[in-house]
Design an enzyme around this catalytic site. Structure first.
Site, PDB file in Angstrom:
ATOM      1  N   HIS A   3      55.469  57.622   6.813  1.00 50.67           N
ATOM      2  CA  HIS A   3      56.820  57.878   6.076  1.00 50.67           C
ATOM      3  C   HIS A   3      57.445  56.724   6.085  1.00 50.67           C
ATOM      4  O   HIS A   3      57.510  55.805   7.083  1.00 50.67           O
ATOM      5  CB  HIS A   3      57.179  58.288   6.334  1.00 50.67           C
ATOM      6  CG  HIS A   3      58.351  59.398   5.383  1.00 50.67           C
ATOM      7  ND1 HIS A   3      60.159  59.078   5.525  1.00 50.67           N
ATOM      8  CD2 HIS A   3      59.218  60.172   4.324  1.00 50.67           C
ATOM      9  CE1 HIS A   3      60.627  59.709   4.719  1.00 50.67           C
ATOM     10  NE2 HIS A   3      60.006  60.193   4.058  1.00 50.67           N
ATOM     11  N   GLU A  57      58.433  55.692  -2.793  1.00 54.04           N
ATOM     12  CA  GLU A  57      59.608  55.761  -2.515  1.00 54.04           C
ATOM     13  C   GLU A  57      60.385  54.373  -1.965  1.00 54.04           C
ATOM     14  O   GLU A  57      60.265  54.029  -1.051  1.00 54.04           O
ATOM     15  CB  GLU A  57      59.833  56.475  -1.063  1.00 54.04           C
ATOM     16  CG  GLU A  57      59.220  57.389  -1.193  1.00 54.04           C
ATOM     17  CD  GLU A  57      59.416  58.631   0.325  1.00 54.04           C
ATOM     18  OE1 GLU A  57      60.527  60.323   0.176  1.00 54.04           O
ATOM     19  OE2 GLU A  57      58.991  58.565   0.884  1.00 54.04           O
TER      20      GLU A  57
END
Length: 214
Positions: free
Chosen positions: A85, A133
């Protein structure tokens, strides 16, 4: 459509959010899961909601103080894990090792990346899915599908060119059902979101709004 709710370290009630995830998942055609902090994994899994870890390390059993062992999160009830992430970046070799560790433990994997070029590299690691993202959109409420839809389409193409079996999730700024539909229209197999649910006054209502158009 897969909806993965990342609770990050937000000051929410992870069990209440997990119960909302479980209940909305039971009544919709979407697949919904929740990724709490490591300390909350077992309590969240006990609700019956599909539970994911936010991270696992590229390690095996042994002298690894402070690390997150894939088998440990499985024992706590996790079915899958995020890897790489944008708030927990790994070097490529470590991301590869984390995917291998997750596979060893039987965890499903989503490897995150910032842009389509990185999505191609992430897909080459052989995860179950990748998530695009752009960091500048995370937490803004402006979805990438609206701010720059080419990013999503290019990410889908990049993953397909490497391994067509790797699904692509759309992350950053997702907060409404329209955002989920837009992501699907661009070729995404799901969405990764956080604040739209974790910071909501009524997480169940937020989830119901997400899945209503589906």
């Amino acid at each position: 459509m897969f909806i993965l709710v990342n609770l990050k370290t937000y000051p929410c009630d992870p069990v209440a959010v997990a119960e909302a995830v479980r209940d909305v998942d039971d009544g919709s055609d979407a697949r919904i899961a929740v990724a709490p902090q490591a300390a909350h994994l077992e309590r969240v899994a006990e609700t019956g909601a599909e539970t994911w870890a936010q991270h696992v390390d590229p390690i095996d059993h042994g002298s690894n103080t402070g690390h997150s062992l894939a088998e440990g999160v499985v024992d706590a009830g996790a079915a899958g894990t995020l890897i790489n992430h944008s708030e927990r970046r790994l070097k490529l070799a470590d991301a590869d090792g984390a995917v291998r560790a997750a596979e060893r433990a039987g965890l499903e994997t989503v490897v995150c990346a910032n842009n389509p070029a990185q999505i191609g590299a992430a897909a080459a690691l052989g995860p179950d899915a990748v998530a695009v993202e752009p960091p500048e959109l995370i937490g803004t409420g402006t979805p990438v599908s609206q701010a720059d839809p080419d990013v999503v389409e290019d990410a889908v193409d990049a993953a397909a060119n490497v391994d067509p079996d790797v699904a692509v999730l759309c992350g950053a700024g997702i907060s409404t059902g329209d955002d989920v539909v837009a992501a699907a229209d661009l070729g995404s197999g799901g969405v990764l979101l956080a604040s739209g649910v974790a910071k909501a006054d009524d997480p169940r209502a937020a989830l119901e709004e997400l899945v209503e158009p589906l």
